[in-house]
Motif scaffolding. Structure first.
Motif, mmCIF file in Angstrom:
data_model
loop_
_atom_site.group_PDB
_atom_site.id
_atom_site.type_symbol
_atom_site.label_atom_id
_atom_site.label_comp_id
_atom_site.label_asym_id
_atom_site.label_seq_id
_atom_site.Cartn_x
_atom_site.Cartn_y
_atom_site.Cartn_z
ATOM 1 N N PHE A 247 0.829 -1.197 0.000
ATOM 2 C CA PHE A 247 0.000 0.000 0.000
ATOM 3 C C PHE A 247 0.864 1.247 0.000
ATOM 4 C CE2 PHE A 247 -4.296 -1.446 0.547
ATOM 5 C CZ PHE A 247 -5.022 -0.318 0.223
ATOM 6 N N VAL A 248 0.376 2.257 -0.641
ATOM 7 C CA VAL A 248 0.979 3.581 -0.516
ATOM 8 C C VAL A 248 -0.136 4.567 -0.226
ATOM 9 C CG1 VAL A 248 2.992 3.234 -1.983
ATOM 10 C CG2 VAL A 248 0.829 3.885 -3.006
ATOM 11 N N VAL A 249 0.223 5.718 0.310
ATOM 12 C CA VAL A 249 -0.769 6.770 0.552
ATOM 13 C C VAL A 249 -0.433 7.939 -0.354
ATOM 14 C CG1 VAL A 249 -1.812 8.310 2.233
ATOM 15 C CG2 VAL A 249 -1.073 6.058 2.934
ATOM 16 N N ALA A 250 -1.434 8.433 -1.077
ATOM 17 C CA ALA A 250 -1.218 9.554 -1.986
ATOM 18 C C ALA A 250 -1.542 10.868 -1.277
ATOM 19 C CB ALA A 250 -2.107 9.397 -3.213
ATOM 20 N N ALA A 251 -1.064 11.949 -1.855
ATOM 21 C CA ALA A 251 -1.490 13.261 -1.385
ATOM 22 C C ALA A 251 -2.998 13.375 -1.603
ATOM 23 C CB ALA A 251 -0.750 14.348 -2.157
ATOM 24 N N HIS A 252 -3.602 14.304 -0.889
ATOM 25 C CA HIS A 252 -5.062 14.388 -0.858
ATOM 26 C C HIS A 252 -5.650 14.511 -2.276
ATOM 27 C CE1 HIS A 252 -8.902 14.789 0.760
ATOM 28 N NE2 HIS A 252 -8.791 15.890 1.436
ATOM 29 N N GLY A 253 -6.403 13.496 -2.672
ATOM 30 C CA GLY A 253 -7.079 13.529 -3.970
ATOM 31 C C GLY A 253 -6.260 13.002 -5.116
ATOM 32 N N ARG A 254 -4.972 12.739 -4.892
ATOM 33 C CA ARG A 254 -4.078 12.408 -6.009
ATOM 34 C C ARG A 254 -3.869 10.909 -6.180
ATOM 35 N NH1 ARG A 254 -4.548 17.866 -4.619
ATOM 36 N NH2 ARG A 254 -5.386 18.353 -6.654
ATOM 37 N N ALA A 255 -4.750 10.121 -5.598
ATOM 38 C CA ALA A 255 -4.572 8.674 -5.718
ATOM 39 C C ALA A 255 -4.609 8.187 -7.168
ATOM 40 C CB ALA A 255 -5.617 7.948 -4.874
ATOM 41 N N GLN B 60 -11.001 5.497 -2.479
ATOM 42 C CA GLN B 60 -11.146 6.917 -2.164
ATOM 43 C C GLN B 60 -12.537 7.246 -1.646
ATOM 44 O OE1 GLN B 60 -9.510 7.715 -6.384
ATOM 45 N NE2 GLN B 60 -9.006 9.536 -5.213
ATOM 46 N N GLY B 61 -12.590 8.220 -0.770
ATOM 47 C CA GLY B 61 -13.873 8.695 -0.275
ATOM 48 C C GLY B 61 -14.385 9.844 -1.128
ATOM 49 N N ASP B 62 -15.536 10.388 -0.754
ATOM 50 C CA ASP B 62 -16.108 11.428 -1.599
ATOM 51 C C ASP B 62 -15.397 12.771 -1.426
ATOM 52 O OD1 ASP B 62 -17.183 11.630 0.893
ATOM 53 O OD2 ASP B 62 -19.264 11.479 0.269
ATOM 54 N N GLY C 191 -9.915 15.914 -5.417
ATOM 55 C CA GLY C 191 -9.283 15.078 -6.434
ATOM 56 C C GLY C 191 -10.100 14.941 -7.700
ATOM 57 N N MET C 192 -11.033 15.858 -7.942
ATOM 58 C CA MET C 192 -11.898 15.723 -9.110
ATOM 59 C C MET C 192 -11.110 15.728 -10.419
ATOM 60 S SD MET C 192 -14.846 15.185 -10.114
ATOM 61 C CE MET C 192 -16.320 15.644 -9.253
ATOM 62 N N ALA C 193 -10.103 16.585 -10.508
ATOM 63 C CA ALA C 193 -9.334 16.661 -11.756
ATOM 64 C C ALA C 193 -8.631 15.342 -12.026
ATOM 65 C CB ALA C 193 -8.312 17.787 -11.671
ATOM 66 N N HIS D 18 -9.370 12.901 -15.311
ATOM 67 C CA HIS D 18 -8.345 12.700 -16.330
ATOM 68 C C HIS D 18 -7.839 11.263 -16.372
ATOM 69 C CE1 HIS D 18 -7.975 16.716 -17.986
ATOM 70 N NE2 HIS D 18 -8.389 17.100 -16.800
ATOM 71 N N ALA D 19 -7.786 10.614 -15.221
ATOM 72 C CA ALA D 19 -7.415 9.193 -15.240
ATOM 73 C C ALA D 19 -8.470 8.393 -16.013
ATOM 74 C CB ALA D 19 -7.277 8.654 -13.810
ATOM 75 N N ALA D 20 -9.741 8.753 -15.834
ATOM 76 C CA ALA D 20 -10.810 8.030 -16.532
ATOM 77 C C ALA D 20 -10.763 8.312 -18.028
ATOM 78 C CB ALA D 20 -12.170 8.413 -15.954
ATOM 79 N N THR D 21 -10.538 9.563 -18.384
ATOM 80 C CA THR D 21 -10.593 9.883 -19.803
ATOM 81 C C THR D 21 -9.362 9.373 -20.546
ATOM 82 O OG1 THR D 21 -11.276 11.600 -21.338
ATOM 83 C CG2 THR D 21 -9.532 12.184 -19.793
ATOM 84 N N ARG D 22 -8.249 9.169 -19.821
ATOM 85 C CA ARG D 22 -7.088 8.540 -20.450
ATOM 86 C C ARG D 22 -7.251 7.031 -20.537
ATOM 87 N NH1 ARG D 22 -4.096 11.760 -16.683
ATOM 88 N NH2 ARG D 22 -3.673 9.870 -15.530
ATOM 89 N N GLY D 23 -8.261 6.518 -19.834
ATOM 90 C CA GLY D 23 -8.458 5.068 -19.833
ATOM 91 C C GLY D 23 -7.331 4.335 -19.151
ATOM 92 N N GLU D 24 -6.812 4.915 -18.070
ATOM 93 C CA GLU D 24 -5.739 4.241 -17.331
ATOM 94 C C GLU D 24 -6.226 2.880 -16.853
ATOM 95 O OE1 GLU D 24 -2.738 5.135 -17.051
ATOM 96 O OE2 GLU D 24 -2.857 7.212 -17.721
ATOM 97 N N ASN D 25 -5.358 1.914 -16.902
ATOM 98 C CA ASN D 25 -5.772 0.557 -16.537
ATOM 99 C C ASN D 25 -5.682 0.364 -15.024
ATOM 100 O OD1 ASN D 25 -6.677 -1.971 -17.113
ATOM 101 N ND2 ASN D 25 -4.638 -2.811 -17.509
ATOM 102 N N ILE D 26 -6.519 1.096 -14.294
ATOM 103 C CA ILE D 26 -6.543 0.982 -12.829
ATOM 104 C C ILE D 26 -7.990 0.772 -12.376
ATOM 105 C CG2 ILE D 26 -4.487 2.408 -12.447
ATOM 106 C CD1 ILE D 26 -6.344 4.748 -11.804
#
Lengths: 259, 79
Positions: free
Chosen positions: A71-79, A99-101, A108-110, A114-122
């Protein structure tokens, strides 16, 4: 009749991917259910050796203590950004964010869009409990119209504070996303369906089919000032009408998967 | 005859939230009123016979504190 020995089968036991420790969550918090479902699916798919989780900031920031894999912890919203980096460097690993809301839908909305629109495989597990749980129940982007929180004591006024964001519906419009669904954790039937959705989301990543997100409607008994049982009823009566449970985007390749 | 089962609750991690008490279809789980665990919660326990080992309490338990067992009927030769 009596000569036969009585044998017992284990119907359910604690998943191995959960560490044997006490969680810090409030009694009845469905973070525990979501953790357990993730652990069960990780066990079923035998992913524990190659899974890397990214914890958010929020109540679930200590998730690395509770799960028995990396596990790692990301900065707020940057997971999602951190998960992108991990997945691109180590494409054979299984990368999930939890992630929570407040983390995903607010600061972390941005990153998530952008992760979704790039289609990242996560794979993303998104917990929606309609307030900021860790900091004391303030209004979140997902707080319902008229819902009283510590920072909206008269109820959320949509003229002043706008309307709640339906994250699943929004991300489903993006071409890069492959599997976007919303499930609820308020009763055993819905918890089973949530587990199936998490399994499909994880399979989506394992088969390289792109971005997957499961939004889980959750309770927050402490900040809603309700008992856990009453919170479940409140979720069913108030949150599900605004956040309908359903599949918002299932790519044809995901729909064809046989699990 | 419904199948017979039993549950074991890890009392040290149970937080006495009562979700299993509400969810149990046989109404055989209670919160133990006579004792508290290390964190000060009344842990859940099986109160009566009648558990069928359905596992619904384990599905709703946020702490994964419940292990569910079910008795296996001896195999019948004609089946």
């Amino acid at each position: 009749m009596t000569s036969q020995p009585i044998t017992e089968q284990v119907v359910y036991q604690r998943p191995e991917a959960l560490s044997d420790v006490n969680t810090h969550y409030c009694p009845g918090c469905t973070h525990g259910v979501a953790h357990r479902l993730v652990a069960e699916v990780i066990d079923e798919m035998n992913l524990r050796d190659k899974a890397i989780g990214v914890a958010p900031v929020g109540c679930s920031v200590f998730m690395y203590n509770y799960m028995d894999f990396d596990f790692v912890v990301a900065a707020h919203g940057r997971a999602p950004a951190m998960a992108t980096g991990i997945k691109r460097c180590l494409p054979d690993r299984f990368v999930l964010t939890y992630q929570g809301d407040g983390d995903l839908a607010s600061i972390g909305m941005a990153e998530i869009v952008h992760a979704a629109t790039r289609g990242e495989n996560i794979s993303v597990i998104f917990i929606n409990n309609s307030n900021y749980g860790m900091t004391g129940g303030q209004m979140a982007p997902t707080t319902l119209p008229g819902q009283k929180t510590t920072s909206s004591p008269l109820g959320r006024d949509v003229e002043q504070q706008g309307f709640p964001i339906r994250v699943s519906e929004m991300l489903a419009k993006l071409d890069g996303a492959s599997y976007i669904v919303r499930r609820s954790l308020h009763d055993p039937k819905n918890i089973r369906q949530a587990k199936k959705a998490i399994r499909t989301a994880f399979e989506t990543q394992v088969r390289g089919l792109g971005f997957s997100m499961v939004e889980l409607l959750s309770i927050c008994p402490t900040n809603w000032n309700l008992t856990p049982v009453d919170s479940m009823t409140w979720l069913e009566d108030h949150m599900i009408p605004y956040y309908p449970v359903g599949d918002y985007k299932v790519h044809p390749a995901v729909a064809e998967m046989k699990i | 005859m419904p199948p017979k089962g039993r549950i074991e609750v890890k009392e040290i991690i149970c937080k006495g939230c009562g979700l299993c008490v509400d969810a149990c279809p046989q109404h055989v789980i209670i919160l133990a009123e006579d004792r508290i665990n290390a964190k000060g919660y009344h842990p859940a326990e099986l109160s009566l016979d009648g558990c069928t080992g359905c596992g619904i309490c384990a599905i709703i338990c946020p702490e994964a504190a419940i292990t569910v067992y079910r008795q296996v009927a001896p195999a019948k030769e004609n089946q």
